[in-house]
Enzyme design. Structure first.
Site, PDB file in Angstrom:
ATOM      1  N   LYS A  99      82.967  33.602  52.571  1.00  0.00           N
ATOM      2  CA  LYS A  99      81.863  33.312  51.650  1.00  0.00           C
ATOM      3  C   LYS A  99      80.904  34.491  51.527  1.00  0.00           C
ATOM      4  CE  LYS A  99      78.923  29.911  52.732  1.00  0.00           C
ATOM      5  NZ  LYS A  99      77.451  30.126  52.638  1.00  0.00           N
TER       6      LYS A  99
ATOM      7  N   ARG B 277      78.928  39.051  47.923  1.00  0.00           N
ATOM      8  CA  ARG B 277      78.657  40.485  47.791  1.00  0.00           C
ATOM      9  C   ARG B 277      79.592  41.141  46.787  1.00  0.00           C
ATOM     10  NH1 ARG B 277      76.799  38.572  52.378  1.00  0.00           N
ATOM     11  NH2 ARG B 277      75.181  39.656  53.601  1.00  0.00           N
TER      12      ARG B 277
ATOM     13  N   GLN C 246      71.067  39.031  55.524  1.00  0.00           N
ATOM     14  CA  GLN C 246      70.604  38.750  54.171  1.00  0.00           C
ATOM     15  C   GLN C 246      69.419  39.633  53.801  1.00  0.00           C
ATOM     16  OE1 GLN C 246      69.864  34.562  53.680  1.00  0.00           O
ATOM     17  NE2 GLN C 246      72.017  34.003  53.829  1.00  0.00           N
TER      18      GLN C 246
ATOM     19  N   ASP D  87      76.032  31.511  62.305  1.00  0.00           N
ATOM     20  CA  ASP D  87      76.560  30.335  61.619  1.00  0.00           C
ATOM     21  C   ASP D  87      77.281  29.374  62.558  1.00  0.00           C
ATOM     22  OD1 ASP D  87      75.626  31.016  59.094  1.00  0.00           O
ATOM     23  OD2 ASP D  87      77.391  32.210  58.633  1.00  0.00           O
TER      24      ASP D  87
ATOM     25  N   LYS E   4      67.525  27.108  58.454  1.00  0.00           N
ATOM     26  CA  LYS E   4      68.774  27.086  57.704  1.00  0.00           C
ATOM     27  C   LYS E   4      68.771  25.915  56.711  1.00  0.00           C
ATOM     28  CE  LYS E   4      70.925  30.669  59.408  1.00  0.00           C
ATOM     29  NZ  LYS E   4      71.446  31.750  58.542  1.00  0.00           N
TER      30      LYS E   4
END
Length: 419
Positions: free
Chosen positions: A19, A24, A162, A306, A333
């Site tokens: 993902k 990107r 990010q 994650d 999150k």
């Protein structure tokens, strides 16, 4: 969705495309000077947000997500606000892209994303000359008037791929040099793609520098998402009769922290890199294992952000205490992942202690079963879906369709390996 106890967890499976890299690729190939060809893009709720937003801004796409030709976007001003849905990656990285594009742009999201602070992105972009206003200064909706940017120096207090990526994507459009320094190294997908696309970039330990660059088109295939792979891998390791093989999966060092931690805990996991450009790709084999408890500190957090809630599940079955600290970022999150992880484990019979910046669990314990809520968070939905096959009585997960954000077909994959 109700997940029942399983006698064994065995099979060879595929996981969805990565993902992070898909986001990107859509952005950076649209910023390039020619036609890129990207195979195996993830088609999920999050990546479709990025795809549609770029389309609104003059994106040029041909083909499907299995093979897509991406040409230079015109970056026209959109007549409508741009909907990021629940995708923090879309909102933060597009803020960096749009800061250097002429025009007035509005980014907004759903209720969850609208409650997640954007200050760490907004502040450095403003320093570079971007004109940005937001609700309560740092919440979506966010209004960006793009234009000329100037390079500047940024030292991040918290490692964040990010935030770093937003700055770098603005930096390749800015006059002069833009530098980002992190306290710990976060995932480097943006740096790898920038390098492969001919950007003027240098990476030294925890510091990245870029200069204004014209990106060249690229051809590559996106590997399987190792964050998605972490869930069936954990299930195979924790089940008393498990063996799972996953091929063509990304093995970027910045993303395999959870797997290396499982190995440290005693997990029988093999990782073999078979390709290395622009991303390392290979095969993972995971087998049933007996684990020992471990302590996870802030230095390890960026490489497994994650997968951190999965450590709690591993701790349930490990001998001794498993503790995660320095992970306060989890509260920001898609859900408060510390709070909902603790609440849900208690609902299915697990004793777990909540900290402000993490959690502790003493093992081994048995999962009785019961009903939990994903709170609309895809990682939480997948985590507690694994608890079902490992439980005595089964686990019911409400709002289970949240898995579609990153792993469409997740329950079908579980059905294939759980017997």
């Amino acid at each position: 969705m109700r997940l029942l106890p399983s006698k064994k967890v065995v099979g060879e499976i595929a996981v969805p495309p990565d993902k992070s890299i898909s986001h990107r690729a859509l952005m950076m190939c649209s910023m390039s000077s020619g036609v890129s060809v990207v195979n195996n893009l993830l088609e999920s709720e999050d990546t479709l947000r990025t795809f549609r937003i770029i389309g609104e801004l003059g994106g040029n796409f041909k083909g499907g997500f299995d093979r897509m030709e991406i040409s230079s976007a015109s970056w026209k001003e959109s007549l409508r606000p741009l909907d990021c849905g629940n995708s923090g990656t879309t909102a933060r990285l597009m803020a960096g892209v749009l800061s250097g594009k002429e025009g007035f742009h509005v980014l907004f999201g759903d209720d969850s994303l609208s409650g997640r602070p954007m200050e760490r992105v907004v502040s450095p972009l403003k320093e570079m000359g971007a004109s940005i206003s937001a609700r309560r200064d740092s919440l979506l909706p966010m209004c960006i008037t793009g234009g000329k940017l100037r390079g500047s120096e940024h030292s991040l207090s918290v490692a964040s791929a990010q935030v770093k990526s937003a700055i770098l994507l603005a930096g390749i459009q800015a006059e002069g040099t833009t530098a980002v320094t992190e306290p710990h190294c976060s995932r480097d997908h943006t740096e790898r793609l920038l390098h492969s696309m001919g950007a003027k970039i240098s990476v030294s330990n925890k510091r990245v520098e870029v200069e204004k660059s014209e990106l060249l088109p690229i051809r590559f295939s996106i590997p399987g998402d190792v964050s998605s792979a972490a869930f069936p891998i954990a299930l195979a390791v924790l089940h008393e009769n498990g063996k799972v093989t996953i091929r063509e999966v990304g093995l970027n060092q910045g993303r395999t922290g959870f797997l290396r931690l499982l190995i440290k805990m005693g997990a029988d996991i093999e990782m073999e890199v078979e390709e290395s450009l622009p991303e390392p790709v290979g095969t993972i084999v995971a087998r049933s294992s007996r684990l020992i408890g471990v302590e996870v500190g802030s230095d390890l957090i960026p490489s497994m952000i994650d997968e951190l809630p999965l450590i709690a599940l591993a701790g349930v079955f490990a001998e001794g205490t498993t503790t995660v600290r320095g992970a306060g970022e989890l509260r920001k999150k898609e859900s408060d992942r510390i709070s909902v992880t603790v609440q849900n484990f208690r609902r299915i019979g697990v004793e777990i202690l909540e900290h402000e910046d993490g959690f502790s669990v003493e093992g081994p314990q048995r999962i009785t079963g019961g009903k939990v809520d994903s709170y609309g968070d895809h990682r939480i939905a997948m985590l507690f879906s694994l608890a079902g096959p490992l439980s005595r009585e089964g686990v019911e997960v409400t709002n289970s369709n949240a898995v579609n954000v990153s792993f469409p077909g997740f329950f079908k994959t579980l059905e294939e390996v759980c017997q």
